[in-house]
Design an enzyme around this catalytic site. Structure first.
Site, short mmCIF file in Angstrom:
data_model
loop_
_atom_site.label_atom_id
_atom_site.label_comp_id
_atom_site.label_asym_id
_atom_site.label_seq_id
_atom_site.Cartn_x
_atom_site.Cartn_y
_atom_site.Cartn_z
N GLU A 30 0.85 -1.18 0.00
CA GLU A 30 0.00 0.00 0.00
C GLU A 30 0.89 1.24 0.00
O GLU A 30 1.88 1.31 0.72
CB GLU A 30 -0.91 0.03 1.23
CG GLU A 30 -1.76 1.30 1.31
CD GLU A 30 -2.56 1.40 2.59
OE1 GLU A 30 -3.55 0.65 2.70
OE2 GLU A 30 -2.18 2.20 3.48
N THR A 82 -4.03 4.68 -1.39
CA THR A 82 -5.04 5.19 -0.47
C THR A 82 -5.76 6.39 -1.06
O THR A 82 -5.28 7.04 -1.98
CB THR A 82 -4.42 5.58 0.89
OG1 THR A 82 -3.51 6.67 0.69
CG2 THR A 82 -3.68 4.42 1.51
N HIS A 91 -8.24 2.98 -3.62
CA HIS A 91 -9.12 3.12 -2.46
C HIS A 91 -10.20 4.16 -2.79
O HIS A 91 -9.94 5.15 -3.49
CB HIS A 91 -8.35 3.60 -1.24
CG HIS A 91 -7.35 2.61 -0.71
ND1 HIS A 91 -7.08 2.49 0.63
CD2 HIS A 91 -6.57 1.71 -1.34
CE1 HIS A 91 -6.15 1.55 0.81
NE2 HIS A 91 -5.83 1.06 -0.38
N ALA A 146 -19.85 0.94 4.33
CA ALA A 146 -19.08 0.49 3.16
C ALA A 146 -19.87 -0.46 2.29
O ALA A 146 -19.73 -0.45 1.06
CB ALA A 146 -17.78 -0.18 3.63
N HIS A 155 -13.96 -2.94 14.46
CA HIS A 155 -13.84 -1.55 14.03
C HIS A 155 -13.84 -0.64 15.25
O HIS A 155 -14.59 -0.85 16.20
CB HIS A 155 -15.00 -1.19 13.10
CG HIS A 155 -14.81 0.10 12.35
ND1 HIS A 155 -14.93 1.33 12.97
CD2 HIS A 155 -14.50 0.35 11.06
CE1 HIS A 155 -14.70 2.28 12.08
NE2 HIS A 155 -14.43 1.72 10.92
N GLN A 177 -7.32 -4.56 8.56
CA GLN A 177 -6.69 -3.45 9.27
C GLN A 177 -5.39 -3.95 9.87
O GLN A 177 -5.21 -5.16 10.10
CB GLN A 177 -7.64 -2.95 10.35
CG GLN A 177 -7.13 -1.84 11.23
CD GLN A 177 -6.88 -0.57 10.44
OE1 GLN A 177 -5.79 -0.41 9.91
NE2 GLN A 177 -7.87 0.30 10.35
#
Length: 295
Positions: free
Chosen positions: A17, A48, A78, A124, A148, A175
């Site tokens: 990333e 991102t 993203h 999402a 989350h 994550q």
């Protein structure tokens, strides 16, 4: 190429990333990073979602296209939705399609300070459903090994994960986490819920104590005592902390790979040196595993 196809041919998918430079900096500042990362031959690079700029001059879109067209690596753009209308999202989707970007990581995103959500997307999975009905994209989703940070409980998070799959997500990226037991627990719950889509483990090497403490507090990641000792011991020695952080990340990855995870997604923080050092340590393992899949 739709990168969900990678999981049919590879035992382990390995990716990076990066993030776009600030709007006040030229986009060329990330070119050297991309030059070095592409030499490591990742399966894809995700970009991102950068704030700022106009909808039709989006740095995430521009970089995602460059990764694919100039550097020859498949890309993932993203895309966040909490602060966008459907019309604004459609403009970005049209731009991505025009630039040949086929893969999107669909995220809710954070509400900018001083702003209110637009109200057209609250989760999402709503964005995933919209993209699915809007164009021929491969859609990725995010998952959270420790839940989350703004969720009510972990069980609810996992139900949202299943809903994301039902709405059209074909794979997930986790994550960041520093304790692999949280990731393994998430995989167990995934199996119980019948979620079939593969999950890549998101790993962030620690090279700066203040930075990682800030990021961990924002996303709710637990920092193990072993990790705290490393940061405290080397916090005033930049080079030593970097090397210790690399070693810790490699240890995490080797354990995950040995346990048969679907893939590793490395949060590079635009630091090609760290990415290269980690790749050097695990490349032989990755090649061995993927060669077995081919055979």
């Amino acid at each position: 190429m739709k990168i969900n196809e990678l999981f049919n041919t590879k035992e382990l998918v390995f990716s990076f990333e990066i993030f776009p430079p600030k709007v006040t900096s030229p986009i060329s500042t990330v070119y050297n990073t991309l030059e070095e990362l592409k030499d490591l031959k990742p399966d894809f690079i995700s970009v991102t979602y950068g704030a700022g700029g106009s909808l039709t001059d989006n740095r995430t879109t521009e970089l995602s296209s460059l990764v694919k067209e100039k550097y020859g690596v498949e890309s993932v753009a993203h895309l966040t939705c909490i602060s966008s209308t459907k019309e604004e999202i459609d403009i970005i989707l049209d731009d991505l399609k025009m630039k040949g970007v086929e893969n999107i990581l669909a995220l809710r995103g954070d509400i900018p300070v001083g702003q209110d959500p637009k109200g057209e997307f609250n989760y999402a999975y709503e964005l995933i459903s919209h993209i699915k009905n809007r164009g021929d994209f491969n859609i990725l989703g995010a998952c959270y090994p420790e839940g989350h940070v703004k969720g009510r409980d972990f069980k609810e998070d996992m139900l949202h994960l299943k809903l994301k799959e039902e709405m059209g997500a074909t794979q997930f990226i986790s994550q960041l986490f520093f304790d692999n037991s949280y990731f393994y627990n998430m995989l167990e719950q995934k199996e119980k819920l019948g979620i079939k889509s593969p999950i890549q483990a998101g790993i962030m090497p620690v090279v700066n104590k203040n930075q990682i403490e800030r990021i961990a507090s924002l996303c709710g990641a637990h920092i193990p005592e072993k990790f705290i000792k490393i940061m405290n011991r080397y916090e005033h020695d930049k080079d030593a902390l970097r090397e210790a952080g690399i070693a810790y990340a490699v240890e995490q990855i080797v354990d995950l790979v040995s346990s048969g995870v679907d893939g590793i997604h490395l949060y590079t923080m635009n630091n090609p040196y760290v990415a290269r050092r980690i790749h050097e340590n695990i490349n032989t393992i990755i090649n061995s595993i993927n060669n077995k899949k081919v055979i």
